[in-house]
Each structure stands twice: as C-alpha cells, then as structure tokens.
Design an enzyme around this catalytic site. Structure first.
Site, mmCIF file in Angstrom:
data_model
loop_
_atom_site.group_PDB
_atom_site.id
_atom_site.type_symbol
_atom_site.label_atom_id
_atom_site.label_comp_id
_atom_site.label_asym_id
_atom_site.label_seq_id
_atom_site.Cartn_x
_atom_site.Cartn_y
_atom_site.Cartn_z
ATOM 1 N N GLU A 442 -30.586 128.102 93.180
ATOM 2 C CA GLU A 442 -29.744 129.077 93.872
ATOM 3 C C GLU A 442 -30.452 129.604 95.119
ATOM 4 O OE1 GLU A 442 -28.157 133.613 92.885
ATOM 5 O OE2 GLU A 442 -29.005 132.365 91.298
ATOM 6 N N ASP A 515 -30.739 132.521 88.966
ATOM 7 C CA ASP A 515 -31.289 133.822 88.592
ATOM 8 C C ASP A 515 -30.702 134.298 87.269
ATOM 9 O OD1 ASP A 515 -32.696 133.795 90.926
ATOM 10 O OD2 ASP A 515 -31.378 135.185 92.001
ATOM 11 N N ASP A 517 -29.152 136.786 86.259
ATOM 12 C CA ASP A 517 -28.277 137.933 86.495
ATOM 13 C C ASP A 517 -26.832 137.455 86.525
ATOM 14 O OD1 ASP A 517 -27.997 136.648 88.927
ATOM 15 O OD2 ASP A 517 -29.168 138.112 90.067
ATOM 16 N N ASP A 519 -24.672 137.075 89.055
ATOM 17 C CA ASP A 519 -24.394 136.061 90.078
ATOM 18 C C ASP A 519 -24.944 134.700 89.661
ATOM 19 O OD1 ASP A 519 -22.983 137.652 91.795
ATOM 20 O OD2 ASP A 519 -24.734 138.303 92.933
#
Length: 656
Positions: A442, A515, A517, A519
């Site tokens: 990412e 990541d 998280d 997103d």
C-alpha cells in the site's frame, strides 16, 4: 448530561447478557455447525447419523434406518443400546435422555467407558440438533417397550412416557425438523446428498446394514435417488473404490488393502486402527478419507501419513531396483494416479472446527505412515512387474511436470519479459520461479521500506497507489483502463480475459501487505475481490496470502517484543510483574512507520512472519458468491444489514 434508559452509551451490569441452556446455540449457530446455510442444515443429519454409527462401531448396533419424510423432516433409527432413560445421579429430577438433549457437553463420549472410539467427541451433537429444530421427537426402545419424548427449540415439550410395546429389543429413533427461524427459507434436505452420506457410512462398517427409504412424494421429485435400498457392503473400502473407479483406465487391477491395530505397532497402550484400500488408475484420481466414520473432506494428518507411506515405499523399492530418478518423484505425481480410501478409528480425534472436515491429531501422521509403509513395500515386492508398471507411470508424470515447469521458467527473465514489466515493480533477481514471492504493498512509503527489507533474491515488491478499482460491477472497459490492475497483471505475467494458465504466473506466492487499519483492510478487500472475481484459480491453487504486520512494539529491559493484537500485548505485559510502567509501548500506524529492519523481522522474513492464506470452498461456492456480491456490490443496504447483523459477533482479538 444523564443517560437515557436505553442509551447505547450506557454500559453496566444490566448490559451483560447471560445465555442459558441451549440459547448460545440458537444465538450463534455458526459456532457449532458452521453457519445457517444448506451445508449446515445437512450437518444436523450427520450429527444424528454419527451417533447411530458410533453404536455400530462399538458393536451394539447392526441395523440403521434413514427415512426422509419430507424436505424438512427426517428420521434416523438404530438398534443399539438406546439412549439411557433412567434418572441422572447428579440431577435426580431429570432423565439422562433430557440432559443429553438439552445440555451442551453432556454425553457418554468424554471417556472411553462407553465408547473407545467415536465421531461425536465434542458432546454437542444431538443437543445442537435439538436446539436448532422446531420439532424433535425421540423414541427409545428398551426391553421391547417404547418410550417417547418431544422437544422444540432446545426445550422439552413434555415428560418421557411409555407409549407402546413392540418387537424391538433396544434402540433409538430421532425424528426432527430444522427450525426455519434459524435456517434460510430455501434450505431443504437434499435426498441425494443424504443418500451419498449414508452410502459412505455403509462402506466403512461391513457388518452394518443401512436401510434407506424415501417418501413416495419425494421419490417422484428425485428420480435419481433410489426410493428404498438396503445398503450393505461386505468388502468395505474396496467396494467404495470400485464404485468410484473407471476400471477402463486402471494401471493395475490389483488392490493394496489392509488393516492394522495401532497397538500392534505402538504397544498395548495405543488405542485405534487404520484400514485402507488403494489402486492405481490414470483417470479421475481421488482420496476418500474418514475418521471414526466421519468423512474428512479436507483430509488431515491421517491422509498425509497415508500418502507419505506410499511415496516412501515407492522410493525405497526404486532404490532396490537401482533406479536413479528417485528424487524427482513427489506427492503430486503419486496423487495423479492414486484412487484410494483410508479409514481410521482413534480414541480422541481432534478436528479443525466443529464441522470435522479435517483431522489435526499431530501423532496420527506418524502412526499411519509407520503402520502402512512396510505393508506397501511388501505389496510392491510381491509382483515386480506390477511395481515397475506403477513406477514407470509415476516417472513419466514427474518428467512431464519438470519439463513444463522448466519451459515456463525459461521465459521468466528474458529481455522481452523485462521490458513488459511495470516500472515501479522491484523484481526479484532469481530466474527460477521456485520460492519467489510478490508483495502487493500500500503506497510508495511502505513500498520504500519493503524494498529495503526484502530478500532481493526471492521477494518482489509492487507498490499500489491508493485504493484499486472495485471490480464488482465495473465494466470491462473500466477494468482494462485501470493502471493499478494493469500493473498487477503485468507483474504476474498474465492478461485478463484469457484462460489463466497457472504456469504463466511468475511467482509462487502473492502476498497482500497493507496497513493494520481500516484503510488497509479496505484495500486488502478490494484486492481479494479482484482475485476472486477474475483470477479465482490463483486462490484455489493456494497462491494468495495476507501478510500480518504487528500492531505494537513493546520494549523492556533491552528486549523487544511485537504484538499483533491487543490480547497479545496485554498478555505479555502481565508477565512483567507489575513493571508495566517501565515498558515502552509503540503502536504502528502503518507499514511506512517501520524501519526496514523491523518490517523484515516482523512481516517479511520467512522465519518469523505470519501469513494468512486466502481459501475458497467448492461446497460453499454459492454462499461465497452471495457474500462477495452483497459486501462489495453497489447496493449499500446489503452491507449495512450484514454489518448490523454480525458486528457484535466479531472477536477483536482475532487477526483478520
């Protein structure tokens, strides 16, 4: 500002919900039978039939009867000992029958006093069936007397009562209807599926007769299923293989069969046995494995031990013959011509999940391998011509496999191929495909760290800019114009729209590394959706993985620990003997925050990392298609309903 009575922010003792009896099963059926779909509905039948088979395996039953009364009602009878109906010593106001039917983890299978080997060792089978049935009737036969009791949604409707005299000395009959409030409206009993299950059970126990019956109305609706049949197979596993075999393609007409009690190899304290039958055929190979009569569709340790025993036996015989190509054979070549079945009975089976599709006992692989290997070597030695014929077939397959792989790999690093690769791809230096990995990362920040952290020989990095296109519902034109998807396909060495040849793929593993998280999870979901809808073969072949980066770094006394969840972090802090205040805790907001050495140590190094393989199930293809369509499609209402229904069941300590 005071909270209102039903304010969602209020969280005190009154917020704690206590589920009693079988309420947990009705609240979370997926925890016990894997879901509320058609496969889960049929799992209820398996649970009842497994109990009947346990009586047969233990030597107490010789006759089982399965009758499908309607698409929502079935009865299963066995002439075993009959569920106990006397009052329980610990609960004198209740019969053993009512306790077994209405209590989780109550049964006679937790020790070997009543059953030395059985399929229903979780103690939840019949009680779960009761909990998820709108109506369940039990008839118990004791000394030619018939007793009956009715249940509904996990509760007794009436007391046990004697209803008649009969000719049957002992036995149990369970008649039940799954609860439509639990299962989908389009979930019905499939007679063909249940018939095949009954047939497979009959193959495993030669001394048992299973009488199959279909109500007249259903017989007309399902013409391919026998309306009635007596299922009994004297040759057991051999009959099973011959039923599924196309003899026209036999490499040899002989069968390698046998049975070994484990105590013969491992001493008197080792309880259990393994029975097998195998032949070699060049068309539609298969392995059907069972544990305590339960089909293990996903194999497990007993199946691995079986394959290892055959492969090692073949290699040992090749060495006796002086054949120098021993090392090129692998399991893939063997399974290309193997038509076989293996059935084991063990005291305490461990399954992956309550649905029992895969055996996980670690010691069983070794026991099965040792038990079979000598027998197979002796079988090969009995007929040299037969053994040579099998070996020659295996060698032809092995050499073709190696040639095809080499042919594909020679194109991997040609100048032309290099020119076609996307510019932002940091490719690995190794020309051989074996052991290579492509990390889909990412953003450029994480991509920079990953490029420094990677093993340049085998690990490639492809940074992706932002969130890729949600391919579900997107037009073909939009798909082909998307730069990120185009770069990904070029890196893999494939083109969309063509029939995918797995040999064309330039890497052995494709690892999504985002990541930890929201997103990152969204990007991972978009990528998985792309692979599922357009490159499903990559998932089915076990090429696609998710990396699991840590959430926390904990430094204490010159020691560094990484934790992937809140639970892992808290567990480690408890070991510091109230010195938590001296521990330095850092939370990673993204992969780009890690320095290359940390990223390598925690997420990319093959020694330390965790990977989650993305898998699909052929049996649940329809349900998976619907799930992907509802969650990733254009209609937000489906997503909202799904989140509302399932949000409270998510365990925040589970990785992915």
């Amino acid at each position: 500002m005071p909270l209102k009575k039903n304010d969602p922010l209020k969280y005190d003792a009154s917020s704690i919900e206590i589920l009693e009896g079988l309420d947990p099963v009705r609240k979370r059926p997926g925890m016990y039978i894997g879901g509320t779909d058609n496969n889960s509905l049929h799992h209820l039948v398996s649970e009842v039939l497994d109990n009947a088979m346990d009586e047969a395996v233990a030597g107490y039953a010789s006759n089982i009867k399965i009758k499908i009364i309607s698409e929502t009602k079935i009865s299963i009878f066995d002439n075993g000992r009959g569920i106990p109906i006397d009052f329980h010593p610990k609960f004198p106001e209740k019969t053993a029958l009512e306790i077994i039917l209405c209590t989780l983890h109550a049964g006679g299978k937790f020790s070997n006093k009543s059953y030395s080997t059985s399929g229903g060792l979780h103690g939840v089978g019949i009680s779960v069936v009761n909990a998820l049935s709108s109506a369940l009737k039990v008839e118990i036969y004791k000394n030619k007397n018939i007793y009956s009791q009715d249940f509904s949604e996990g509760h007794a409707v009436n007391k046990l009562k004697k209803i008649d005299n009969g000719s049957i000395k002992s036995g149990t009959k369970i008649t039940f209807s799954p609860d439509k409030k639990i299962f989908s409206e389009n979930c019905y009993f499939n007679p063909k599926k249940i018939y095949e299950l009954a047939k497979s059970k009959a193959f495993l126990q030669a001394g048992v007769t299973i009488n199959w019956e279909l109500e007249h109305g259903l017989a007309e609706k399902y013409p391919t299923v026998p309306p009635s049949e007596k299922l009994q197979f004297k040759d057991g596993l051999k009959d099973l293989i011959e039923t599924n075999l196309n003899a026209k393609y036999n490499i040899t007409d002989d069968f390698f069969t046998g049975k070994v009690e484990f105590h013969e190899k491992f001493g008197e304290g080792s309880i259990g046995s393994v029975e097998w039958c195998a032949t070699f055929n060049s068309f539609n190979p298969f392995i059907k494995s069972f544990c305590n009569t339960i089909p293990t569709y996903d194999g497990g340790t007993h199946q691995l031990g079986f394959i290892n025993a055959l492969l090692k036996g073949i290699r040992a015989y090749m060495e006796i013959l002086g054949e120098k190509r021993v090392s090129i054979l692998n399991k893939e070549d063997l399974q290309d011509i193997l038509c076989s079945s293996i059935s084991i009975f063990i005291e305490e089976p461990q399954f992956v999940g309550q649905t029992k599709d895969k055996l996980s006992n670690p010691d069983i692989q070794r026991k099965v391998e040792i038990s079979l290997k000598d027998h197979f070597e002796n079988w090969l030695a009995q007929d040299k011509q037969r053994a040579i014929l099998i070996i020659e077939n295996l060698l032809v397959r092995a050499e073709n496999r190696l040639k095809n792989r080499q042919k594909k790999e020679t194109l991997r690093k040609t100048p032309l191929k290099k020119l076609m690769l996307p510019g932002k791809l940091a490719d690995c230096s190794q020309s051989d495909k074996k052991g290579t990995e492509l990390f889909l990362v990412e953003g450029d920040s994480a991509g920079g760290s990953a490029k420094q952290a990677r093993d340049r020989k085998t690990q490639a990095i492809l940074p992706l800019k932002g969130k890729i296109l949600n391919v579900l519902g997107s037009s073909a034109k939009k798909l082909h114009e998307n730069q990120e998807i185009d770069d990904l396909c070029k890196a893999l060495g494939i083109k969309l729209g063509n029939n995918l040849d797995l040999d064309d793929i330039r890497y052995e593993k494709i690892i999504i590394m985002t990541d930890a998280d929201v997103d990152g999870a969204h990007i991972a979901s978009l990528l998985i959706t792309f692979f599922y809808t357009h490159l499903i073969k990559i998932i089915d072949s076990g090429y696609l993985y998710l990396a699991v980066p840590p959430l926390y770094k904990i430094a204490y006394n010159n020691e560094t620990i990484y934790a992937n969840t809140e639970f892992e972090k808290d567990k480690y802090l408890k070991t510091l003997n109230n010195n938590n205040s001296k521990a330095q805790i850092s939370r990673f907001k993204g992969l780009g925050e890690m320095n290359p050495s940390q990223l390598k140590e925690t997420t990319m190094s093959k020694k330390n990392r965790r990977l989650v393989r993305i898998e699909t199930s052929v049996e649940k293809k329809y349900e998976t298609d619907e799930l992907v369509k509802n969650l990733m499609g254009k209609n937000p209402e489906y997503r909202f309903n799904f989140i509302s229904k399932n949000a409270s069941s998510i365990d925040k300590n589970i990785i992915f």
